[in-house]
Design an enzyme around this catalytic site. Structure first.
Site, PDB file in Angstrom:
ATOM      1  N   SER A 147       0.838  -1.196   0.000  1.00  0.00           N
ATOM      2  CA  SER A 147       0.000   0.000   0.000  1.00  0.00           C
ATOM      3  C   SER A 147       0.876   1.250   0.000  1.00  0.00           C
ATOM      4  O   SER A 147       1.988   1.233   0.558  1.00  0.00           O
ATOM      5  CB  SER A 147      -0.896   0.026   1.239  1.00  0.00           C
ATOM      6  OG  SER A 147      -1.501   1.306   1.370  1.00  0.00           O
ATOM      7  N   TYR A 160      -2.552  -0.975  10.125  1.00  0.00           N
ATOM      8  CA  TYR A 160      -2.578  -1.462   8.740  1.00  0.00           C
ATOM      9  C   TYR A 160      -1.271  -1.102   8.040  1.00  0.00           C
ATOM     10  O   TYR A 160      -0.632  -1.943   7.392  1.00  0.00           O
ATOM     11  CB  TYR A 160      -3.778  -0.828   8.031  1.00  0.00           C
ATOM     12  CG  TYR A 160      -3.827  -1.033   6.540  1.00  0.00           C
ATOM     13  CD1 TYR A 160      -4.196  -2.259   5.991  1.00  0.00           C
ATOM     14  CD2 TYR A 160      -3.517   0.008   5.654  1.00  0.00           C
ATOM     15  CE1 TYR A 160      -4.255  -2.445   4.608  1.00  0.00           C
ATOM     16  CE2 TYR A 160      -3.578  -0.158   4.285  1.00  0.00           C
ATOM     17  CZ  TYR A 160      -3.936  -1.391   3.768  1.00  0.00           C
ATOM     18  OH  TYR A 160      -3.987  -1.551   2.407  1.00  0.00           O
TER      19      TYR A 160
HETATM   20  P1  NAP Z   1     -11.662  -5.856  -1.054  1.00  0.00           P
HETATM   21  O1  NAP Z   1     -12.393  -5.081  -2.092  1.00  0.00           O
HETATM   22  O2  NAP Z   1     -12.087  -5.742   0.350  1.00  0.00           O
HETATM   23  O3  NAP Z   1     -11.627  -7.384  -1.560  1.00  0.00           O
HETATM   24  C1  NAP Z   1     -11.456  -8.334  -0.660  1.00  0.00           C
HETATM   25  C2  NAP Z   1     -11.131  -9.637  -1.356  1.00  0.00           C
HETATM   26  O4  NAP Z   1     -10.263 -10.360  -0.483  1.00  0.00           O
HETATM   27  C3  NAP Z   1     -12.337 -10.514  -1.550  1.00  0.00           C
HETATM   28  O5  NAP Z   1     -12.089 -11.357  -2.638  1.00  0.00           O
HETATM   29  C4  NAP Z   1     -12.395 -11.281  -0.238  1.00  0.00           C
HETATM   30  O6  NAP Z   1     -13.086 -12.527  -0.335  1.00  0.00           O
HETATM   31  C5  NAP Z   1     -10.926 -11.513  -0.012  1.00  0.00           C
HETATM   32  N1  NAP Z   1     -10.562 -11.689   1.381  1.00  0.00           N
HETATM   33  C6  NAP Z   1     -10.768 -10.843   2.415  1.00  0.00           C
HETATM   34  N2  NAP Z   1     -10.273 -11.373   3.538  1.00  0.00           N
HETATM   35  C7  NAP Z   1      -9.752 -12.571   3.197  1.00  0.00           C
HETATM   36  C8  NAP Z   1      -9.124 -13.603   3.912  1.00  0.00           C
HETATM   37  N3  NAP Z   1      -8.925 -13.507   5.234  1.00  0.00           N
HETATM   38  N4  NAP Z   1      -8.720 -14.708   3.245  1.00  0.00           N
HETATM   39  C9  NAP Z   1      -8.929 -14.833   1.908  1.00  0.00           C
HETATM   40  N5  NAP Z   1      -9.524 -13.890   1.174  1.00  0.00           N
HETATM   41  C10 NAP Z   1      -9.936 -12.775   1.817  1.00  0.00           C
HETATM   42  O7  NAP Z   1     -10.108  -5.478  -1.034  1.00  0.00           O
HETATM   43  P2  NAP Z   1      -9.288  -4.541  -2.031  1.00  0.00           P
HETATM   44  O8  NAP Z   1      -9.610  -3.124  -1.745  1.00  0.00           O
HETATM   45  O9  NAP Z   1      -9.438  -5.064  -3.408  1.00  0.00           O
HETATM   46  O10 NAP Z   1      -7.806  -4.783  -1.502  1.00  0.00           O
HETATM   47  C11 NAP Z   1      -6.977  -5.793  -2.042  1.00  0.00           C
HETATM   48  C12 NAP Z   1      -5.559  -5.571  -1.536  1.00  0.00           C
HETATM   49  O11 NAP Z   1      -5.109  -4.265  -1.924  1.00  0.00           O
HETATM   50  C13 NAP Z   1      -5.422  -5.617  -0.018  1.00  0.00           C
HETATM   51  O12 NAP Z   1      -4.211  -6.242   0.334  1.00  0.00           O
HETATM   52  C14 NAP Z   1      -5.388  -4.151   0.377  1.00  0.00           C
HETATM   53  O13 NAP Z   1      -4.710  -3.927   1.592  1.00  0.00           O
HETATM   54  C15 NAP Z   1      -4.634  -3.569  -0.794  1.00  0.00           C
HETATM   55  N6  NAP Z   1      -4.880  -2.137  -0.994  1.00  0.00           N
HETATM   56  C16 NAP Z   1      -6.130  -1.670  -1.266  1.00  0.00           C
HETATM   57  C17 NAP Z   1      -6.319  -0.307  -1.443  1.00  0.00           C
HETATM   58  C18 NAP Z   1      -7.670   0.277  -1.732  1.00  0.00           C
HETATM   59  O14 NAP Z   1      -7.801   1.496  -1.701  1.00  0.00           O
HETATM   60  N7  NAP Z   1      -8.674  -0.521  -2.023  1.00  0.00           N
HETATM   61  C19 NAP Z   1      -5.227   0.569  -1.341  1.00  0.00           C
HETATM   62  C20 NAP Z   1      -3.967   0.056  -1.071  1.00  0.00           C
HETATM   63  C21 NAP Z   1      -3.807  -1.302  -0.906  1.00  0.00           C
HETATM   64  P3  NAP Z   1     -14.696 -12.590  -0.103  1.00  0.00           P
HETATM   65  O15 NAP Z   1     -15.307 -11.993  -1.346  1.00  0.00           O
HETATM   66  O16 NAP Z   1     -14.970 -14.035   0.032  1.00  0.00           O
HETATM   67  O17 NAP Z   1     -15.001 -11.795   1.114  1.00  0.00           O
END
Ligand code: NAP
Length: 255
Positions: A147, A160
């Site tokens: 991130s 985080y």
């Molecule tokens: P998200 O929209 O919340 O998507 C979550 C995904 O991860 C879903 O497929 C969920 O499965 C799965 N998941 C959640 N907890 C899990 C667990 N304990 N074991 C296995 N699968 C799990 O997340 P996102 O925003 O796409 O973020 C993805 C990555 O990018 C993360 O590492 C996050 O920290 C990083 N990131 C995100 C942002 C942002 O702004 N969005 C910014 C920087 C970094 P289910 O559908 O089954 O719940």
């Protein structure tokens, strides 16, 4: 023939958000993709169906990471899915994407939340790699989703941010460990991306969206595809000379 034809990929947390886009993009380039998720069967199935509809190949792997037995379930499901697809065992591309957020300052961070963040964001990728090392083929790729908060100070996400800093350090050490096998290890650091995790404050609130967009010198909010394209570059042969790096994919936030 796509750039990743003949390759097998595993993307954790791939039923929604950034992981979903990474899975779609890797499949578009020809990889067979294992779509891991925690509990949302419908969303995971839809990703596989979308890949199949576009002529690609994928299967789901249900396994909640960050809980006891999670990594073992992930690899068992992966091996099973691969066998069912009639594929040889082994893996070329591992994307550690699944991650959770707890938006709290240090004063209000509960110990249980801290433990969960460490379990999902650090311990799970660490042991996913450890248990996957025998499956990962020489010349393979590991991409960890970090991130921008490891570069830009966000005290309101302090626990985080701490876990993502650990993931960057893991990336650096692992790149040296696996270099002799021709395996590259990199992290990709997104800024604010329009996914479910940000839906409550970002979607339908034009003021909040404009504020988030203004953090990037390109003046828009990141889309999952913006991250997926960077991951796919690192996962392909094009990225062969990049390892041990944290690639900033924040649209030039806080330059
Ligand atoms: P998200 O929209 O919340 O998507 C979550 C995904 O991860 C879903 O497929 C969920 O499965 C799965 N998941 C959640 N907890 C899990 C667990 N304990 N074991 C296995 N699968 C799990 O997340 P996102 O925003 O796409 O973020 C993805 C990555 O990018 C993360 O590492 C996050 O920290 C990083 N990131 C995100 C942002 C942002 O702004 N969005 C910014 C920087 C970094 P289910 O559908 O089954 O719940």
């Amino acid at each position: 023939m796509g750039k990743l034809t003949g390759k097998t990929a595993l993307v954790t947390g791939a039923s929604r958000g950034i992981g979903r886009s990474i899975a779609l993009r890797l499949a578009e380039d020809g990889a067979l993709v294992a779509v891991n998720y925690a509990s949302n069967d419908t969303a995971a199935k839809e990703v596989v169906e979308q890949i199949a509809a576009a002529g690609g190949r994928a299967f789901t792997v249900r396994a909640e990471l960050g809980v006891p037995g999670g990594v073992a379930a992930l690899w068992a499901g992966f091996d099973e899915g691969l066998a069912a697809a009639g594929e040889r065992p082994g893996l070329d591309i591992l994307v550690n994407n699944a991650g959770v957020t707890v938006p709290e300052h240090i004063q209000t961070t509960e110990e249980a939340d801290f433990d969960r963040l460490v379990a999902v964001n650090v311990k799970a990728p660490f042991f996913t790699v450890k248990e996957g090392l025998d499956r990962l083929r020489d010349g393979g790729r590991i991409v960890n989703i970090s991130s921008g908060v490891t570069r830009i100070s966000y005290p309101e996400l302090i626990a985080y941010a701490t876990t993502k800093g650990a993931l960057d350090t893991f990336t650096l050490a692992l790149a040296k460990e696996l270099g002799p096998r021709g395996i590259t290890v990199n992290a990709v650091a997104p800024g604010i991306v329009d996914t479910d995790v940000n839906a409550s404050w970002l979607r339908g609130n034009e003021e909040a969206r404009a504020g988030a967009a203004s953090l990037s010198v390109l003046n828009r909010v990141g889309q999952p595809e913006d991250i997926a394209d960077v991951v796919t570059f690192l996962a392909s042969d094009d990225g062969r000379w990049v390892t041990g790096q944290v690639v900033d994919a924040t649209g030039g936030s806080a330059l």
